[in-house]
Design a protein around this motif. Structure first.
Motif, PDB file in Angstrom:
ATOM      1  N   TRP A   1     -15.448  -9.965   5.375  1.00  0.00           N
ATOM      2  CA  TRP A   1     -15.747  -8.587   5.767  1.00  0.00           C
ATOM      3  C   TRP A   1     -14.515  -7.694   5.722  1.00  0.00           C
ATOM      4  O   TRP A   1     -14.572  -6.545   5.295  1.00  0.00           O
ATOM      5  N   HIS A   2     -13.375  -8.212   6.156  1.00  0.00           N
ATOM      6  CA  HIS A   2     -12.171  -7.379   6.297  1.00  0.00           C
ATOM      7  C   HIS A   2     -11.387  -7.295   4.999  1.00  0.00           C
ATOM      8  O   HIS A   2     -10.231  -7.711   4.905  1.00  0.00           O
ATOM      9  N   VAL A   3     -12.028  -6.746   3.991  1.00  0.00           N
ATOM     10  CA  VAL A   3     -11.368  -6.480   2.717  1.00  0.00           C
ATOM     11  C   VAL A   3     -11.868  -5.143   2.178  1.00  0.00           C
ATOM     12  O   VAL A   3     -12.963  -4.694   2.521  1.00  0.00           O
TER      13      VAL A   3
ATOM     14  N   VAL B   1      -7.322  -5.851   4.073  1.00  0.00           N
ATOM     15  CA  VAL B   1      -7.191  -4.799   5.101  1.00  0.00           C
ATOM     16  C   VAL B   1      -6.062  -5.202   6.026  1.00  0.00           C
ATOM     17  O   VAL B   1      -6.076  -6.301   6.581  1.00  0.00           O
ATOM     18  N   HIS B   2      -5.068  -4.343   6.201  1.00  0.00           N
ATOM     19  CA  HIS B   2      -3.978  -4.597   7.130  1.00  0.00           C
ATOM     20  C   HIS B   2      -4.272  -3.863   8.439  1.00  0.00           C
ATOM     21  O   HIS B   2      -4.420  -2.632   8.442  1.00  0.00           O
ATOM     22  N   HIS B   3      -4.349  -4.597   9.527  1.00  0.00           N
ATOM     23  CA  HIS B   3      -4.644  -3.981  10.818  1.00  0.00           C
ATOM     24  C   HIS B   3      -3.321  -3.545  11.453  1.00  0.00           C
ATOM     25  O   HIS B   3      -2.628  -4.327  12.101  1.00  0.00           O
ATOM     26  N   ILE B   4      -2.991  -2.264  11.255  1.00  0.00           N
ATOM     27  CA  ILE B   4      -1.722  -1.732  11.751  1.00  0.00           C
ATOM     28  C   ILE B   4      -1.754  -1.597  13.249  1.00  0.00           C
ATOM     29  O   ILE B   4      -0.767  -1.853  13.954  1.00  0.00           O
ATOM     30  N   ILE B   5      -2.909  -1.160  13.776  1.00  0.00           N
ATOM     31  CA  ILE B   5      -3.046  -0.988  15.230  1.00  0.00           C
ATOM     32  C   ILE B   5      -3.985  -2.053  15.762  1.00  0.00           C
ATOM     33  O   ILE B   5      -5.085  -2.208  15.255  1.00  0.00           O
TER      34      ILE B   5
ATOM     35  N   TYR C   1       0.823  -1.200   0.000  1.00  0.00           N
ATOM     36  CA  TYR C   1       0.000   0.000   0.000  1.00  0.00           C
ATOM     37  C   TYR C   1       0.864   1.261   0.000  1.00  0.00           C
ATOM     38  O   TYR C   1       0.397   2.343   0.363  1.00  0.00           O
ATOM     39  N   GLN C   2       2.121   1.126  -0.379  1.00  0.00           N
ATOM     40  CA  GLN C   2       3.013   2.284  -0.365  1.00  0.00           C
ATOM     41  C   GLN C   2       3.947   2.150  -1.551  1.00  0.00           C
ATOM     42  O   GLN C   2       4.897   1.382  -1.522  1.00  0.00           O
ATOM     43  N   TRP C   3       3.647   2.878  -2.626  1.00  0.00           N
ATOM     44  CA  TRP C   3       4.424   2.737  -3.856  1.00  0.00           C
ATOM     45  C   TRP C   3       5.091   4.033  -4.286  1.00  0.00           C
ATOM     46  O   TRP C   3       5.790   4.064  -5.278  1.00  0.00           O
ATOM     47  N   GLY C   4       4.847   5.127  -3.533  1.00  0.00           N
ATOM     48  CA  GLY C   4       5.425   6.399  -3.956  1.00  0.00           C
ATOM     49  C   GLY C   4       5.232   7.465  -2.910  1.00  0.00           C
ATOM     50  O   GLY C   4       5.396   7.224  -1.717  1.00  0.00           O
TER      51      GLY C   4
END
Length: 316
Positions: A290-292, A312-316, A97-100
């Motif tokens: 659900w978590h998408v 969905v990435h659960h960071i916290i 989720y981080q390309w730039g």
């Protein structure tokens, strides 16, 4: 209790004939300090409520005001974390989720903030302008990094784009003398006429207020047919001045966004947010799926939509 379930309770009350629902602000805005804070809070979160008070001559410290749900058609990040796909911050975004540059969309050089990119259900106005500051800094860094990479402009394409942008003015100029009954033209539709059609079809087919936010696959498929009709007619929008030209392109953008809402709702076969919308043919949540995120890509050349699900990435 989550907002969507509070909405659900309100909707069930109204369906049972127990409306209208009132918000009793007069019971809490009982001091000058609370009144000032109350106005600040509503202007921060729900500006439309403050507009209703002013329009209906309601003093919120003296009398209650009717409460109704109002944002199912195009929901922003406040409700559902929805928005354009954007690169995440360098310090915490997962690699996929981080390309730039932070908050840059999939279009190089196009940055987003607030409801534009979603990502948080509690931005409100303060969070949105903070988000904008972060996006602005990233955009400046992008410009500085690209300062030696001069943009290449295709003059023929620029002229074609100019012709497209100003076409509603030309449509009006050519057909303005053939009005019927003062507002109906055989040559073009006005931005207001197009907007009213869009609001009606979204309300009745894509789970709007008059339908208690319920929709289904047959209704959604019919909405896409009606949207195709509207898109065809929107090619003949007429604008009598620059203000109406702005309204014409606002309508064009709303039509694209409305189609995205309809296609996302059709693709997600569950009632993901009871109180915001209901799939009558899929009334339950799908806990396993659900978590998408629901992702979509629109091809402007072909008009085709590509739908997908993203984790969905659960960071916290």
């Amino acid at each position: 209790m989550p907002t969507c379930l509070r909405n659900h309770s309100l909707i069930e009350e109204v369906k049972a004939g127990k409306g209208p629902i009132y918000m009793h602000t007069q019971k809490v805005l009982d001091t000058a300090e609370k009144e000032e804070i109350g106005w600040e809070d509503f202007l921060d979160m729900t500006i439309s409520q403050a507009v209703v008070w002013a329009a209906q001559g309601i003093d919120p410290k003296e009398q209650p005001s009717e409460l109704t749900t109002s944002e199912p058609y195009i929901m922003g990040s406040h409700a559902t974390c929805s928005g354009a796909w954007a690169s995440g911050p360098e310090d915490c975004a997962p690699s996929d989720y981080q390309w730039g540059y932070n908050r840059m969309t999939t279009v190089n050089g196009l940055f987003g903030a607030g409801d534009t990119i979603g990502g948080s259900a509690h931005k409100f106005s303060a969070g949105s302008f903070t988000d904008g500051r972060l996006a602005g800094k990233a955009a400046v860094r992008y410009v500085l990094d690209m300062k030696n990479d001069a943009p290449h402009v295709d003059e023929a394409n620029a002229r074609k784009l100019e012709e497209t942008v100003f076409k509603p003015l030309e449509n009006y100029r050519i057909g303005r003398n053939e009005f019927v009954a003062g507002t109906v033209s055989p040559n073009f539709i006005t931005p207001l006429q197009g907007l009213q059609r869009l609001e009606k079809l979204m309300d009745e087919y894509v789970g709007g207020y008059s339908m208690f936010y319920a929709t289904s696959e047959p209704l959604l498929n019919r909405s896409l047919e009606l949207l195709d009709d509207l898109k065809r007619d929107a090619l003949q929008l007429g604008a009598e001045d620059l203000h109406q030209l702005q309204r014409a392109w606002e309508l064009d953008h709303r039509i694209v966004t409305a189609e995205a809402v309809a296609r996302h709702t059709l693709f997600r076969e569950e009632t993901r947010w009871p109180g915001y919308y209901y799939r009558a043919d899929h009334p339950k949540l799908d806990d396993d799926a659900w978590h998408v995120f629901t992702g979509s890509r629109y091809d402007a050349n072909t008009g085709a939509w590509q739908m997908s699900k993203l984790p969905v990435h659960h960071i916290i």
